[in-house]
Every structure is written in C-alpha cells, then in structure tokens.
Design an enzyme around this catalytic site. Structure first.
Site, PDB file in Angstrom:
ATOM      1  N   THR A 151       4.887   6.303  -6.556  1.00  0.00           N
ATOM      2  CA  THR A 151       5.366   6.665  -5.214  1.00  0.00           C
ATOM      3  C   THR A 151       6.014   5.469  -4.528  1.00  0.00           C
ATOM      4  O   THR A 151       5.558   4.341  -4.668  1.00  0.00           O
ATOM      5  CB  THR A 151       4.241   7.245  -4.330  1.00  0.00           C
TER       6      THR A 151
ATOM      7  N   SER B 133       2.581  17.588  -4.894  1.00  0.00           N
ATOM      8  CA  SER B 133       2.294  16.215  -4.464  1.00  0.00           C
ATOM      9  C   SER B 133       2.165  16.155  -2.946  1.00  0.00           C
ATOM     10  O   SER B 133       2.669  17.014  -2.235  1.00  0.00           O
ATOM     11  CB  SER B 133       3.461  15.337  -4.921  1.00  0.00           C
ATOM     12  N   ASP B 134       1.507  15.105  -2.464  1.00  0.00           N
ATOM     13  CA  ASP B 134       1.413  14.911  -1.003  1.00  0.00           C
ATOM     14  C   ASP B 134       2.725  14.411  -0.401  1.00  0.00           C
ATOM     15  O   ASP B 134       2.913  14.459   0.816  1.00  0.00           O
ATOM     16  CB  ASP B 134       0.334  13.872  -0.691  1.00  0.00           C
TER      17      ASP B 134
ATOM     18  N   GLY C 234      -0.677   6.981  -3.598  1.00  0.00           N
ATOM     19  CA  GLY C 234      -2.032   7.170  -4.121  1.00  0.00           C
ATOM     20  C   GLY C 234      -2.188   8.564  -4.695  1.00  0.00           C
ATOM     21  O   GLY C 234      -1.204   9.217  -5.052  1.00  0.00           O
ATOM     22  N   VAL C 235      -3.416   9.020  -4.775  1.00  0.00           N
ATOM     23  CA  VAL C 235      -3.690  10.339  -5.368  1.00  0.00           C
ATOM     24  C   VAL C 235      -3.439  11.422  -4.315  1.00  0.00           C
ATOM     25  O   VAL C 235      -4.123  11.482  -3.284  1.00  0.00           O
ATOM     26  CB  VAL C 235      -5.141  10.403  -5.883  1.00  0.00           C
ATOM     27  N   GLY C 236      -2.446  12.273  -4.595  1.00  0.00           N
ATOM     28  CA  GLY C 236      -2.010  13.272  -3.618  1.00  0.00           C
ATOM     29  C   GLY C 236      -3.138  14.151  -3.113  1.00  0.00           C
ATOM     30  O   GLY C 236      -3.204  14.468  -1.926  1.00  0.00           O
TER      31      GLY C 236
HETATM   32  N1  GLY Z   1       1.120  10.370  -4.221  1.00  0.00           N
HETATM   33  C1  GLY Z   1       1.868  10.973  -5.222  1.00  0.00           C
HETATM   34  C2  GLY Z   1       1.220  12.116  -5.865  1.00  0.00           C
HETATM   35  O1  GLY Z   1      -0.003  12.216  -5.907  1.00  0.00           O
HETATM   36  O2  GLY Z   1       1.919  12.957  -6.362  1.00  0.00           O
END
Ligand code: GLY
Length: 281
Positions: free
Chosen positions: A155, A185-186, A205-207
């Site tokens: 990202t 995704s976020d 990070g983790v969406g």
């Molecule tokens: N932040 C990117 C995703 O999790 O897709």
C-alpha cells in the site's frame, strides 16, 4: 504553509534486505521532495494524485506496478482519493490491467457514481482511455508460486495540505497478496483513506484490521471533535492494538501538524516541508 507526507507500506527486517530498506528510503525521499515541489503550484487534491502515481510507478511498492498477485493468479488493485473541502470520495475496487488505479479514482471524482468495483471499474477505465497495462513483475510471480503471503506489507499513500489550507488524502494498493477472489481492501474505503477540512489520513496494513477499527475515519473524526492529532492517533491505535490489529497511518491536520504511527515496526514513510526531510529509519 504547505505540508506533505507519503507512505509506502511496511518494511520487515526479517523478510526484506537492508538493500531494499535503503532503496525504499531513497525512493520515498525523492518522491516526497518532487511532490512537495508540485504542491507549490497545485492543490492538495491534485498533489495527492501526483504523489501516489509516482509511488504506483515505483516497482518497490505494492501498488500499480509491483502489485501482489491474488489466490487465482490475477492482480486486482484498489485506490481512492478524498478531498477534505468538498468531502467527496472516489475510488476503484479490484480493478485489473491499468497502470495507475489512482488516476481512474481521480477520473471518477466528477461523476455521481464515484466508487466502482471489478468489471464496472475496468469498463469505466477503458471507456475513459486507460489502456490495458500489465502491472505484474517476475518477482511477484515467483512469490505467488511460492505461495507467499505478505502480511500487509504493501500500500502507498499521500496526505497534503495546500496553500489555501485545503487537505486531501489518497491511497492505492495491490492488496495483501494471495487473497480470496472478491476480497475488498480497505484502501478504497473511508476506513483506509479519509479527509475533511480538519485532517486527512491514509492507512496501510491489514485491510480487515483497518476496517474493523475504522482507523482513518476515527482519527479524522477525533481531530474534528477537538482532540490533538497525537491524542487521536494514540486512542485509535490503542483500540487497534486491543484487537491485535496490524496497521500504520499518516496524517496532516489543518494547522499543518504532520503525524504518523504504526502498530508494528515499521511503516515506511517520508515527509518534507521544504527544509526538513524526515524518512523512516
Ligand atoms: N491495506 C491493503 C489491504 O489490506 O488490501
């Protein structure tokens, strides 16, 4: 007073080389300075697109060229922009075969339907002159073949404050890598990219964690309601850590305060104010 901060996801000491770290530091420094120059004669909204396009074109980062591959072997990218003045948000979700998803998100900004996904986003891009472009790198294919999942390493994003005091934020991603087809995704949601007249935020990070914690929206709302940018980050990241969330965020408020925080070492970022260049270390 104009201000600018960019990010390029995460760096992991355990899985990435010092050479890569140096290359990311160098690249972010150049892009931050170049985008700052651009901001001198352009609006915040124009500048965030400019900066994110440069980041998408840089193979080091997981957005545009260099995007990760999903579980079915295809690349799907997501990107969004938000203008703090008009409070308008536009974005694309799971778009394929375009060089710069952020430019498609920008194109959607003047439309009534401003967030498009999948086939609709691809058709819109083609109808608006975005040619077919394969963003896959041989290295990403090798990682895919080794079934490597990279936990939120990617990202890119930018937040800018322009000479008129207007704030805008942009975020673009190639996703988590090896995700299920259809996963959202976020980066093209208000949880991952949000701005108003008080503050702008871009996340990495983790969406799933970013959406669960509504990271960007919460920080912006808290600043709007009177918290300092530091207080807003501290409270939001405490809540994120309570769910064991993995994320980082960059921000600028209306007074030109620049801030960033991550839940895990280390988010890669650079900010520049015409004199001082701050780069992750
Ligand atoms: N932040 C990117 C995703 O999790 O897709």
């Amino acid at each position: 007073m104009i201000k600018l901060i960019i990010h390029g996801g995460f760096f992991s000491e355990s899985s990435q080389s010092q050479e890569t770290k140096l290359a990311k530091q160098q690249s972010l420094s150049i892009i931050a300075k170049q985008s700052y120059e651009y901001l001198k004669t352009h609006t915040a909204l124009q500048t965030i697109v400019y900066a994110v396009e440069l980041l998408e074109n840089d193979e080091l980062f997981n957005a545009g060229i260099g995007s990760q591959i999903q579980s079915d072997g295809k690349i799907r990218m997501s990107a969004s922009i938000m203008d703090g003045v008009s409070a308008k948000f536009s974005g694309v979700i799971n778009i394929e075969d375009v060089k710069n998803p952020i430019k498609v998100a920008e194109k959607l900004f003047t439309h009534d339907d401003r967030v498009l996904g999948g086939e609709g986003a691809i058709s819109f891009a083609r109808a608006n002159g975005f040619e077919k472009f394969n963003t896959e790198l041989p290295q990403r294919r090798l990682e895919y073949e080794a079934k490597l999942k990279s936990k939120g390493m990617g990202t890119v994003g930018c937040v800018a404050l322009d000479a008129q005091g207007h704030i805008a934020a942009a975020t673009s991603t190639g996703g988590k890598g090896f995700e299920m087809v259809g996963r959202i995704s976020d980066s093209a949601t208000a949880a991952g990219n949000y701005a108003n007249e008080y503050c702008g935020v871009s996340c990495t990070g983790v969406g799933e964690d970013i959406v669960s914690s509504a990271v960007a929206t919460k920080i912006v709302t808290r600043v709007t309601d009177g918290m300092s940018i530091k207080q807003a980050f501290d409270k939001t990241f405490t809540e994120l850590k309570n769910i064991d969330g993995f994320a980082g965020a960059i921000a600028i408020d209306k007074d030109g305060n620049i801030y960033h925080q991550d839940s895990h070492p280390m988010m890669v970022y650079a900010s520049y104010d015409g004199t001082n260049l701050e780069v992750f270390n």
